[in-house]
Design a protein around this motif. Structure first.
Motif, PDB file in Angstrom:
ATOM      1  N   GLY A 218       9.745 -20.047  -0.441  1.00  0.00           N
ATOM      2  CA  GLY A 218       9.678 -18.700  -0.246  1.00  0.00           C
ATOM      3  C   GLY A 218       9.531 -17.997   1.225  1.00  0.00           C
ATOM      4  O   GLY A 218       9.739 -18.886   2.212  1.00  0.00           O
ATOM      5  N   GLN A 219       9.452 -16.634   1.221  1.00  0.00           N
ATOM      6  CA  GLN A 219       9.439 -15.801   2.716  1.00  0.00           C
ATOM      7  C   GLN A 219       8.001 -15.471   3.254  1.00  0.00           C
ATOM      8  O   GLN A 219       7.131 -15.431   2.268  1.00  0.00           O
ATOM      9  CB  GLN A 219      10.351 -14.543   2.663  1.00  0.00           C
ATOM     10  N   THR A 220       7.841 -15.760   4.509  1.00  0.00           N
ATOM     11  CA  THR A 220       6.599 -15.466   4.940  1.00  0.00           C
ATOM     12  C   THR A 220       6.438 -13.810   4.771  1.00  0.00           C
ATOM     13  O   THR A 220       7.182 -13.015   5.299  1.00  0.00           O
ATOM     14  CB  THR A 220       6.122 -15.991   6.315  1.00  0.00           C
ATOM     15  N   ARG A 221       5.224 -13.470   4.187  1.00  0.00           N
ATOM     16  CA  ARG A 221       5.073 -11.903   3.964  1.00  0.00           C
ATOM     17  C   ARG A 221       3.741 -11.559   3.821  1.00  0.00           C
ATOM     18  O   ARG A 221       2.817 -12.644   3.584  1.00  0.00           O
ATOM     19  CB  ARG A 221       5.816 -11.378   3.013  1.00  0.00           C
ATOM     20  N   PHE A 222       3.089 -10.264   3.959  1.00  0.00           N
ATOM     21  CA  PHE A 222       2.020 -10.107   3.496  1.00  0.00           C
ATOM     22  C   PHE A 222       1.786  -8.892   2.512  1.00  0.00           C
ATOM     23  O   PHE A 222       2.843  -8.082   2.148  1.00  0.00           O
ATOM     24  CB  PHE A 222       1.219  -9.872   4.821  1.00  0.00           C
ATOM     25  N   MET A 223       0.871  -8.507   1.815  1.00  0.00           N
ATOM     26  CA  MET A 223       0.744  -7.879   0.753  1.00  0.00           C
ATOM     27  C   MET A 223      -0.742  -7.073   0.839  1.00  0.00           C
ATOM     28  O   MET A 223      -1.618  -7.492   1.385  1.00  0.00           O
ATOM     29  CB  MET A 223       0.727  -8.333  -0.604  1.00  0.00           C
ATOM     30  N   THR A 224      -0.754  -5.915   0.852  1.00  0.00           N
ATOM     31  CA  THR A 224      -1.522  -4.947   0.976  1.00  0.00           C
ATOM     32  C   THR A 224      -2.337  -4.468  -0.535  1.00  0.00           C
ATOM     33  O   THR A 224      -2.846  -3.484  -0.672  1.00  0.00           O
ATOM     34  CB  THR A 224      -1.594  -3.957   1.804  1.00  0.00           C
ATOM     35  N   GLU A 225      -1.313  -4.763  -1.642  1.00  0.00           N
ATOM     36  CA  GLU A 225      -1.618  -4.652  -3.082  1.00  0.00           C
ATOM     37  C   GLU A 225      -1.132  -5.618  -4.042  1.00  0.00           C
ATOM     38  O   GLU A 225      -0.445  -6.537  -3.583  1.00  0.00           O
ATOM     39  CB  GLU A 225      -1.016  -3.055  -3.378  1.00  0.00           C
ATOM     40  N   SER A 226      -1.573  -5.742  -5.170  1.00  0.00           N
ATOM     41  CA  SER A 226      -0.855  -6.543  -6.237  1.00  0.00           C
ATOM     42  C   SER A 226       0.327  -6.378  -6.528  1.00  0.00           C
ATOM     43  O   SER A 226       0.690  -5.134  -6.933  1.00  0.00           O
ATOM     44  CB  SER A 226      -1.816  -6.343  -7.451  1.00  0.00           C
ATOM     45  N   LEU A 227       1.151  -7.458  -6.630  1.00  0.00           N
ATOM     46  CA  LEU A 227       2.485  -7.460  -7.007  1.00  0.00           C
ATOM     47  C   LEU A 227       2.665  -8.484  -8.003  1.00  0.00           C
ATOM     48  O   LEU A 227       2.015  -9.300  -8.178  1.00  0.00           O
ATOM     49  CB  LEU A 227       3.526  -7.923  -5.750  1.00  0.00           C
ATOM     50  N   PRO A 228       3.702  -8.333  -8.724  1.00  0.00           N
ATOM     51  CA  PRO A 228       3.987  -8.900 -10.061  1.00  0.00           C
ATOM     52  C   PRO A 228       4.260 -10.510  -9.579  1.00  0.00           C
ATOM     53  O   PRO A 228       4.846 -10.918  -8.614  1.00  0.00           O
ATOM     54  CB  PRO A 228       5.322  -8.768 -10.589  1.00  0.00           C
ATOM     55  N   GLY A 229       3.393 -11.555 -10.241  1.00  0.00           N
ATOM     56  CA  GLY A 229       3.505 -12.788 -10.070  1.00  0.00           C
ATOM     57  C   GLY A 229       2.236 -13.252  -8.911  1.00  0.00           C
ATOM     58  O   GLY A 229       2.086 -14.574  -8.633  1.00  0.00           O
ATOM     59  N   TYR A 230       1.749 -12.427  -8.256  1.00  0.00           N
ATOM     60  CA  TYR A 230       0.758 -12.500  -7.414  1.00  0.00           C
ATOM     61  C   TYR A 230      -0.872 -11.906  -7.862  1.00  0.00           C
ATOM     62  O   TYR A 230      -1.771 -11.991  -6.939  1.00  0.00           O
ATOM     63  CB  TYR A 230       1.130 -12.147  -5.966  1.00  0.00           C
ATOM     64  N   GLU A 231      -0.757 -11.634  -8.998  1.00  0.00           N
ATOM     65  CA  GLU A 231      -2.065 -10.893  -9.568  1.00  0.00           C
ATOM     66  C   GLU A 231      -3.484 -11.894  -9.141  1.00  0.00           C
ATOM     67  O   GLU A 231      -4.384 -11.238  -8.623  1.00  0.00           O
ATOM     68  CB  GLU A 231      -1.833 -10.351 -10.853  1.00  0.00           C
ATOM     69  N   GLU A 232      -3.211 -13.125  -9.658  1.00  0.00           N
ATOM     70  CA  GLU A 232      -4.486 -14.031  -9.635  1.00  0.00           C
ATOM     71  C   GLU A 232      -4.901 -14.246  -7.885  1.00  0.00           C
ATOM     72  O   GLU A 232      -6.076 -13.996  -7.621  1.00  0.00           O
ATOM     73  CB  GLU A 232      -4.421 -15.210 -10.148  1.00  0.00           C
ATOM     74  N   TRP A 233      -4.030 -14.490  -7.160  1.00  0.00           N
ATOM     75  CA  TRP A 233      -4.412 -14.449  -5.579  1.00  0.00           C
ATOM     76  C   TRP A 233      -4.803 -13.159  -5.264  1.00  0.00           C
ATOM     77  O   TRP A 233      -5.970 -13.131  -4.294  1.00  0.00           O
ATOM     78  CB  TRP A 233      -3.044 -14.840  -5.008  1.00  0.00           C
ATOM     79  N   TRP A 234      -4.134 -12.134  -5.305  1.00  0.00           N
ATOM     80  CA  TRP A 234      -4.593 -10.792  -5.145  1.00  0.00           C
ATOM     81  C   TRP A 234      -5.803 -10.503  -5.437  1.00  0.00           C
ATOM     82  O   TRP A 234      -6.761  -9.796  -4.616  1.00  0.00           O
ATOM     83  CB  TRP A 234      -3.727  -9.573  -5.433  1.00  0.00           C
ATOM     84  N   GLN A 235      -6.233 -10.605  -6.764  1.00  0.00           N
ATOM     85  CA  GLN A 235      -7.557 -10.218  -7.359  1.00  0.00           C
ATOM     86  C   GLN A 235      -8.530 -11.052  -6.455  1.00  0.00           C
ATOM     87  O   GLN A 235      -9.678 -10.464  -6.217  1.00  0.00           O
ATOM     88  CB  GLN A 235      -7.736 -10.535  -8.525  1.00  0.00           C
ATOM     89  N   SER A 236      -8.657 -12.401  -6.225  1.00  0.00           N
ATOM     90  CA  SER A 236      -9.503 -12.834  -5.620  1.00  0.00           C
ATOM     91  C   SER A 236      -9.863 -12.511  -4.010  1.00  0.00           C
ATOM     92  O   SER A 236     -10.814 -12.100  -3.776  1.00  0.00           O
ATOM     93  CB  SER A 236      -8.912 -14.421  -5.388  1.00  0.00           C
ATOM     94  N   ILE A 237      -8.669 -12.020  -3.051  1.00  0.00           N
ATOM     95  CA  ILE A 237      -9.120 -11.322  -1.926  1.00  0.00           C
ATOM     96  C   ILE A 237      -9.265 -10.149  -2.165  1.00  0.00           C
ATOM     97  O   ILE A 237     -10.280  -9.162  -1.219  1.00  0.00           O
ATOM     98  CB  ILE A 237      -8.029 -11.773  -0.987  1.00  0.00           C
ATOM     99  N   HIS A 238      -9.062  -9.321  -3.045  1.00  0.00           N
ATOM    100  CA  HIS A 238      -9.549  -7.862  -3.300  1.00  0.00           C
ATOM    101  C   HIS A 238     -10.906  -7.777  -3.506  1.00  0.00           C
ATOM    102  O   HIS A 238     -11.683  -7.060  -3.049  1.00  0.00           O
ATOM    103  CB  HIS A 238      -8.571  -7.371  -4.348  1.00  0.00           C
ATOM    104  N   ASP A 239     -11.493  -8.698  -4.476  1.00  0.00           N
ATOM    105  CA  ASP A 239     -12.834  -8.628  -4.752  1.00  0.00           C
ATOM    106  C   ASP A 239     -13.710  -9.471  -3.720  1.00  0.00           C
ATOM    107  O   ASP A 239     -14.728  -8.728  -3.276  1.00  0.00           O
ATOM    108  CB  ASP A 239     -13.101  -9.796  -6.115  1.00  0.00           C
ATOM    109  N   GLY A 240     -13.003 -10.189  -2.807  1.00  0.00           N
ATOM    110  CA  GLY A 240     -13.953 -10.762  -1.599  1.00  0.00           C
ATOM    111  C   GLY A 240     -13.891  -9.703  -0.543  1.00  0.00           C
ATOM    112  O   GLY A 240     -15.153  -9.323   0.045  1.00  0.00           O
TER     113      GLY A 240
END
Length: 297
Positions: A218-240
């Motif tokens: 994949g490409q190195t990138r960052f996310m500031t919101e949940s994107l399809p396929g990354y929901e579980e990873w995003w939810q973890s840091i969002h809650d943290g």
């Protein structure tokens, strides 16, 4: 988390009291010595005697577990006389892998508390990150080769090494952006809130809680919101980040960084002369958040 002085006066920022920024003194990267690899191989092949493992109530705080295991490591390494920090840490990682292998079946019987495994896992990752920050790619081939040593779980070794390399790569990039400060997370913040490190915009109170994941091919990138396929990873840091914001009493953005790793190749761990564009884009996100906070203050 603000500290209220007994006799009045300004509040002390507990974040900066408990966290120290990652700073590279120069661009030189060291090599782990041949002696350290020789000891690591001997320790891997020898394994551990289960009765010698320190016993600690799994309900005790994480820091108590950490102290028990650090004392255990100190006792085991005494005979080897390894003087350099990275050399010692390499052998400690092998010993910690043995601990995980022995304690995992016991923890699986008691699903209610996996604190010992979380603490040991953090201790491994913390040491791997330190080694890779100091040595970059200079000893990476030899560290990889330890996965083939009798007594080491190859999959576990390679998985943790890839995770640490991704985190280190992200840190190396972000520390090259002038206005950004990188602060490694503590044991509690990592194991309880899944935060790998913190970012702070210099001269402001704007910061981010960061989680780093490896993205094969994949490409190195960052996310500031949940994107399809990354929901579980995003939810973890969002809650943290939400929990850390509650504790710290100021706003912290959740950021998920995925570091690209080509199939069958290593992540580049050379300190860059200039950060990649995604790191500067992340700086702009924090600048924009700081301006928003100033307007609404």
């Amino acid at each position: 988390m603000d500290y209220f002085p007994l006799f009045g006066g300004p509040l002390i920022d507990r974040f900066h009291q408990l966290h120290h920024p990652l700073v590279f003194s120069d661009r030189n990267q060291i090599r782990i010595t041949d002696d350290a690899f020789s000891v690591a191989i001997r320790v891997a092949r020898a394994g551990l005697d289960p009765p010698s493992i320190p016993s600690v109530d799994p309900r005790r705080p994480s820091e108590v577990h950490k102290l028990h295991y650090e004392l255990f490591l100190e006792e085991k390494l005494y005979e080897y006389r390894l003087n350099k920090a990275c050399d010692r840490m390499l052998v400690e990682i092998v010993l910690l892998h043995h601990l995980l292998k022995i304690l995992t079946p016991k923890a699986e019987q008691d699903k209610s508390n996996n604190r010992p495994l979380s603490v040991i896992g953090w201790m491994i990752q913390d040491r791997l990150a330190h080694i890779l920050l100091q040595s970059g790619s200079r000893s990476l081939d030899e560290i990889h080769a330890l996965a083939n040593t009798f007594g080491i779980d190859r999959n576990a070794w390679e998985s943790r090494l890839a995770g640490a390399a991704a985190e280190v790569h992200a840190m190396q990039q972000l520390t090259q952006v002038h206005d950004l400060r990188v602060y490694p997370a503590t044991l509690y913040e990592d194991t309880s809130m899944r935060i790998d490190f913190f970012l702070e915009l210099a001269g402001s109170s704007t910061g981010a809680c960061v989680s780093v994941k490896t993205q094969v091919n994949g490409q190195t990138r960052f996310m500031t919101e949940s994107l399809p396929g990354y929901e579980e990873w995003w939810q973890s840091i969002h809650d943290g980040a939400r929990e850390f914001t509650r504790i710290a009493r100021r706003h912290w953005l959740p950021i998920l960084i995925t570091v690209g790793k080509p199939q069958g190749q290593d992540i580049v761990l050379t300190i860059p002369s200039r950060a990649d564009s995604w790191a500067f884009d992340l700086q702009e996100i924090l600048h924009a958040d700081n301006q928003r906070l100033l307007r609404t203050a």
